[in-house]
Design a protein around this motif. Structure first.
Motif, PDB file in Angstrom:
ATOM      1  N   GLY A  58       0.830  -1.187   0.000  1.00 20.31           N
ATOM      2  CA  GLY A  58       0.000   0.000   0.000  1.00 20.31           C
ATOM      3  C   GLY A  58       0.866   1.238   0.000  1.00 20.31           C
ATOM      4  N   MET A  59       0.593   2.145  -0.965  1.00 20.97           N
ATOM      5  CA  MET A  59       1.459   3.310  -1.135  1.00 20.97           C
ATOM      6  C   MET A  59       0.671   4.512  -1.640  1.00 20.97           C
ATOM      7  SD  MET A  59       4.773   1.489  -2.967  1.00 20.97           S
ATOM      8  CE  MET A  59       5.839   2.892  -2.625  1.00 20.97           C
ATOM      9  N   ASN A  60       1.322   5.679  -1.554  1.00 26.43           N
ATOM     10  CA  ASN A  60       0.759   6.915  -2.089  1.00 26.43           C
ATOM     11  C   ASN A  60       1.295   7.225  -3.484  1.00 26.43           C
ATOM     12  OD1 ASN A  60      -0.806   8.059   0.285  1.00 26.43           O
ATOM     13  ND2 ASN A  60       1.180   7.680   1.221  1.00 26.43           N
ATOM     14  N   GLN A  61       1.869   6.251  -4.144  1.00 25.21           N
ATOM     15  CA  GLN A  61       2.357   6.415  -5.515  1.00 25.21           C
ATOM     16  C   GLN A  61       1.977   5.187  -6.319  1.00 25.21           C
ATOM     17  OE1 GLN A  61       6.252   5.093  -6.685  1.00 25.21           O
ATOM     18  NE2 GLN A  61       7.061   5.431  -4.618  1.00 25.21           N
ATOM     19  N   ALA A  62       1.933   5.349  -7.628  1.00 27.95           N
ATOM     20  CA  ALA A  62       1.532   4.247  -8.498  1.00 27.95           C
ATOM     21  C   ALA A  62       2.717   3.522  -9.124  1.00 27.95           C
ATOM     22  CB  ALA A  62       0.610   4.762  -9.602  1.00 27.95           C
ATOM     23  N   ALA A  63       3.819   4.245  -9.364  1.00 24.13           N
ATOM     24  CA  ALA A  63       4.927   3.663 -10.127  1.00 24.13           C
ATOM     25  C   ALA A  63       5.534   2.456  -9.422  1.00 24.13           C
ATOM     26  CB  ALA A  63       5.995   4.722 -10.385  1.00 24.13           C
ATOM     27  N   MET A  64       5.828   2.568  -8.125  1.00 23.40           N
ATOM     28  CA  MET A  64       6.442   1.444  -7.428  1.00 23.40           C
ATOM     29  C   MET A  64       5.446   0.308  -7.220  1.00 23.40           C
ATOM     30  SD  MET A  64       8.683   1.262  -3.885  1.00 23.40           S
ATOM     31  CE  MET A  64       9.965   2.359  -4.508  1.00 23.40           C
ATOM     32  N   LEU A  65       4.170   0.641  -7.040  1.00 28.69           N
ATOM     33  CA  LEU A  65       3.167  -0.421  -6.953  1.00 28.69           C
ATOM     34  C   LEU A  65       3.142  -1.234  -8.238  1.00 28.69           C
ATOM     35  CD1 LEU A  65       0.143   1.270  -5.148  1.00 28.69           C
ATOM     36  CD2 LEU A  65       1.724  -0.431  -4.222  1.00 28.69           C
ATOM     37  N   ALA A  66       3.301  -0.556  -9.371  1.00 28.87           N
ATOM     38  CA  ALA A  66       3.361  -1.279 -10.642  1.00 28.87           C
ATOM     39  C   ALA A  66       4.549  -2.234 -10.664  1.00 28.87           C
ATOM     40  CB  ALA A  66       3.437  -0.297 -11.806  1.00 28.87           C
ATOM     41  N   GLU A  67       5.661  -1.827 -10.072  1.00 28.53           N
ATOM     42  CA  GLU A  67       6.830  -2.704 -10.016  1.00 28.53           C
ATOM     43  C   GLU A  67       6.562  -3.913  -9.121  1.00 28.53           C
ATOM     44  OE1 GLU A  67       9.669  -2.503 -11.902  1.00 28.53           O
ATOM     45  OE2 GLU A  67       8.326  -1.067 -12.880  1.00 28.53           O
ATOM     46  N   PHE A  68       5.847  -3.705  -8.023  1.00 33.61           N
ATOM     47  CA  PHE A  68       5.476  -4.845  -7.183  1.00 33.61           C
ATOM     48  C   PHE A  68       4.609  -5.831  -7.973  1.00 33.61           C
ATOM     49  CE2 PHE A  68       6.613  -2.284  -3.399  1.00 33.61           C
ATOM     50  CZ  PHE A  68       7.284  -3.246  -2.669  1.00 33.61           C
ATOM     51  N   VAL A  69       3.667  -5.304  -8.734  1.00 34.91           N
ATOM     52  CA  VAL A  69       2.794  -6.170  -9.533  1.00 34.91           C
ATOM     53  C   VAL A  69       3.614  -6.902 -10.587  1.00 34.91           C
ATOM     54  CG1 VAL A  69       0.857  -6.214 -11.153  1.00 34.91           C
ATOM     55  CG2 VAL A  69       0.751  -4.750  -9.123  1.00 34.91           C
ATOM     56  N   ARG A  70       4.535  -6.213 -11.211  1.00 31.58           N
ATOM     57  CA  ARG A  70       5.322  -6.786 -12.307  1.00 31.58           C
ATOM     58  C   ARG A  70       6.333  -7.822 -11.809  1.00 31.58           C
ATOM     59  NH1 ARG A  70       6.843  -2.378 -14.238  1.00 31.58           N
ATOM     60  NH2 ARG A  70       5.533  -2.292 -16.097  1.00 31.58           N
ATOM     61  N   ARG A  71       6.961  -7.555 -10.675  1.00 32.12           N
ATOM     62  CA  ARG A  71       8.123  -8.350 -10.288  1.00 32.12           C
ATOM     63  C   ARG A  71       7.895  -9.313  -9.123  1.00 32.12           C
ATOM     64  NH1 ARG A  71      13.379  -4.344 -10.384  1.00 32.12           N
ATOM     65  NH2 ARG A  71      12.719  -2.924 -12.054  1.00 32.12           N
ATOM     66  N   THR A  72       6.798  -9.149  -8.381  1.00 32.41           N
ATOM     67  CA  THR A  72       6.620  -9.974  -7.181  1.00 32.41           C
ATOM     68  C   THR A  72       5.271 -10.680  -7.195  1.00 32.41           C
ATOM     69  OG1 THR A  72       5.603  -8.278  -5.752  1.00 32.41           O
ATOM     70  CG2 THR A  72       8.016  -8.269  -5.915  1.00 32.41           C
ATOM     71  N   ASP A  73       5.099 -11.579  -6.245  1.00 32.58           N
ATOM     72  CA  ASP A  73       3.909 -12.424  -6.197  1.00 32.58           C
ATOM     73  C   ASP A  73       2.869 -11.831  -5.240  1.00 32.58           C
ATOM     74  OD1 ASP A  73       2.188 -14.538  -6.534  1.00 32.58           O
ATOM     75  OD2 ASP A  73       3.277 -15.888  -5.191  1.00 32.58           O
ATOM     76  N   VAL A  74       2.358 -10.643  -5.558  1.00 32.10           N
ATOM     77  CA  VAL A  74       1.352 -10.004  -4.705  1.00 32.10           C
ATOM     78  C   VAL A  74      -0.046 -10.287  -5.242  1.00 32.10           C
ATOM     79  CG1 VAL A  74       2.885  -8.181  -3.891  1.00 32.10           C
ATOM     80  CG2 VAL A  74       1.540  -7.811  -5.972  1.00 32.10           C
ATOM     81  N   ASP A  75      -1.028 -10.198  -4.350  1.00 32.71           N
ATOM     82  CA  ASP A  75      -2.424 -10.448  -4.700  1.00 32.71           C
ATOM     83  C   ASP A  75      -3.234  -9.165  -4.822  1.00 32.71           C
ATOM     84  OD1 ASP A  75      -2.131 -13.400  -4.214  1.00 32.71           O
ATOM     85  OD2 ASP A  75      -1.821 -12.707  -2.163  1.00 32.71           O
ATOM     86  N   LEU A  76      -2.889  -8.176  -3.985  1.00 39.66           N
ATOM     87  CA  LEU A  76      -3.625  -6.919  -3.919  1.00 39.66           C
ATOM     88  C   LEU A  76      -2.642  -5.769  -3.767  1.00 39.66           C
ATOM     89  CD1 LEU A  76      -6.365  -7.876  -1.277  1.00 39.66           C
ATOM     90  CD2 LEU A  76      -6.838  -7.331  -3.671  1.00 39.66           C
ATOM     91  N   VAL A  77      -3.029  -4.603  -4.246  1.00 42.92           N
ATOM     92  CA  VAL A  77      -2.295  -3.382  -3.936  1.00 42.92           C
ATOM     93  C   VAL A  77      -3.306  -2.318  -3.521  1.00 42.92           C
ATOM     94  CG1 VAL A  77      -0.310  -3.828  -5.419  1.00 42.92           C
ATOM     95  CG2 VAL A  77      -2.297  -2.629  -6.362  1.00 42.92           C
ATOM     96  N   MET A  78      -2.897  -1.467  -2.594  1.00 43.47           N
ATOM     97  CA  MET A  78      -3.720  -0.340  -2.186  1.00 43.47           C
ATOM     98  C   MET A  78      -3.040   0.933  -2.671  1.00 43.47           C
ATOM     99  SD  MET A  78      -4.938   0.948   1.610  1.00 43.47           S
ATOM    100  CE  MET A  78      -6.246  -0.291   1.762  1.00 43.47           C
ATOM    101  N   VAL A  79      -3.712   1.674  -3.548  1.00 43.27           N
ATOM    102  CA  VAL A  79      -3.146   2.898  -4.096  1.00 43.27           C
ATOM    103  C   VAL A  79      -3.908   4.084  -3.525  1.00 43.27           C
ATOM    104  CG1 VAL A  79      -4.560   2.730  -6.211  1.00 43.27           C
ATOM    105  CG2 VAL A  79      -2.486   4.149  -6.191  1.00 43.27           C
ATOM    106  N   ALA A  80      -3.193   4.976  -2.864  1.00 43.30           N
ATOM    107  CA  ALA A  80      -3.814   6.109  -2.181  1.00 43.30           C
ATOM    108  C   ALA A  80      -3.592   7.398  -2.964  1.00 43.30           C
ATOM    109  CB  ALA A  80      -3.244   6.249  -0.768  1.00 43.30           C
TER     110      ALA A  80
END
Length: 338
Positions: A172-194
């Protein structure tokens, strides 16, 4: 209230209660009002509740746990966060917390995305919540800690998920760019974008939302009012944007959005809540509340009838690109049910 079940993760009601204000965000909230906020959200159909150790140095988790204690555990979903360990600090307990919460600084926040830090943080959260498990755990604001968070942090959460300790993991973050990297590179199920998928900031549309939809990662949208500028029918002169005074340009843009909303019989906050859910990657919108009245208002805004013509006019006027989130190419979408 309808809910959405992401491809990977538990069922979430379309509206979630964000519990930062239960931790005295900005000013004190009474125990009675905190309980009322949770009770009114529950009565409105909300079954998703989000908190974090950071919120009031554990106060939010304690209050949320107490408010949910008499509710059937199988009927609600709780998410909390890891990355900031709460370390006792008796020497500063006489001071006010400097993290934005009106609480004594009896603890300090230590950044720690190591395996041990993740496990210790979650153990502390479970104690404060009075629960034997939480459903979702997010890495909290790892902006300056990518290397550790994306390796040992994610690995520890995935281990917990694989063991059945939690149902879903993410960031969960206040930015979108690094969340996109988590989605692209890691095994996450959900992201919270603020704050990055709102009427005033569509930066999550550029990469995060399409990538999440492609990978089957659910998106939870938070801070959809951008901390205040979109929270009133007309933006006040002293409105804030991302917790700072809003610029003239942003205030004028919010006023223009409000003009269009009025022409369609919709309030600006109602449109702000409806906007994120138009994208099929979004599984829930999390709104904060500090008392029962605000929780009821949140539910009323979610239930408002927002006509498609509103989005068309906003696009025609250049206030939203392509009529808002739009509909990406055919892809699996979250399952929705009553």
């Amino acid at each position: 209230m309808r809910s959405r079940t992401p491809a990977r993760g538990p069922r979430l009601t379309k509206l979630g209660l964000g519990a930062a204000q239960l931790g005295n965000l900005g000013r004190e909230v009474s125990d009675q009002d905190a309980q009322g906020a949770v009770d009114a959200a529950w009565d409105s159909g909300v079954r998703y509740f989000d908190t974090a150790p950071h919120y009031g140095l554990g106060l939010s988790e304690r209050r949320l746990g107490a408010a949910l204690a008499r509710r059937p555990r199988a009927e609600f979903t709780v998410s909390t966060k890891v990355g900031r360990l709460l370390v006792p600090s008796p020497g500063t307990a006489h001071r006010q917390d400097d993290g934005g919460f009106a609480v004594p600084a009896a603890f300090r926040r230590d950044w720690d995305f190591s395996r041990d830090g993740v496990l210790r943080s979650l153990e502390g959260s479970l104690t404060r919540l009075g629960l034997d498990h939480v459903d979702v755990v997010y890495l909290h604001d790892p902006d300056d800690h990518w290397e550790q968070a994306s390796t040992t942090g994610v690995d520890a959460l995935v281990e917990l998920r694989d063991q059945g300790v939690v149902k879903a993991v993410g960031a969960g973050m206040n930015q979108a760019a690094m969340l996109a990297e988590f989605v692209r590179r890691t095994d996450v199920d959900l992201v919270m974008v603020a704050g990055r998928h709102t009427l005033l900031d569509q930066s999550a549309r550029r990469e995060l939302l399409p990538l999440a939809l492609e990978r089957g990662v659910g998106v939870v949208a938070a801070a959809v009012y951008n901390s205040g500028l979109l929270a009133a029918d007309r933006p006040p002169a002293d409105a804030t944007y991302d917790y700072l005074p809003a610029s003239r340009e942003l205030t004028a843009r919010a006023a223009a959005l409000a003009d269009v909303c009025e022409r369609h019989g919709v309030t600006l906050p109602e449109a702000a809540v409806a906007h994120p859910l138009r994208h099929p990657a979004v599984v829930s919108v999390v709104l904060g509340a500090r008392d029962a009245r605000q929780s009821r208002t949140n539910a009323e805004r979610l239930a408002a009838d927002v006509p498609e013509a509103l989005w068309t006019e906003l696009a025609d006027l250049g206030l939203l690109p392509d009529g808002g989130p739009g509909t990406p190419p055919a892809a699996p979408t979250p399952r929705e049910r009553s």
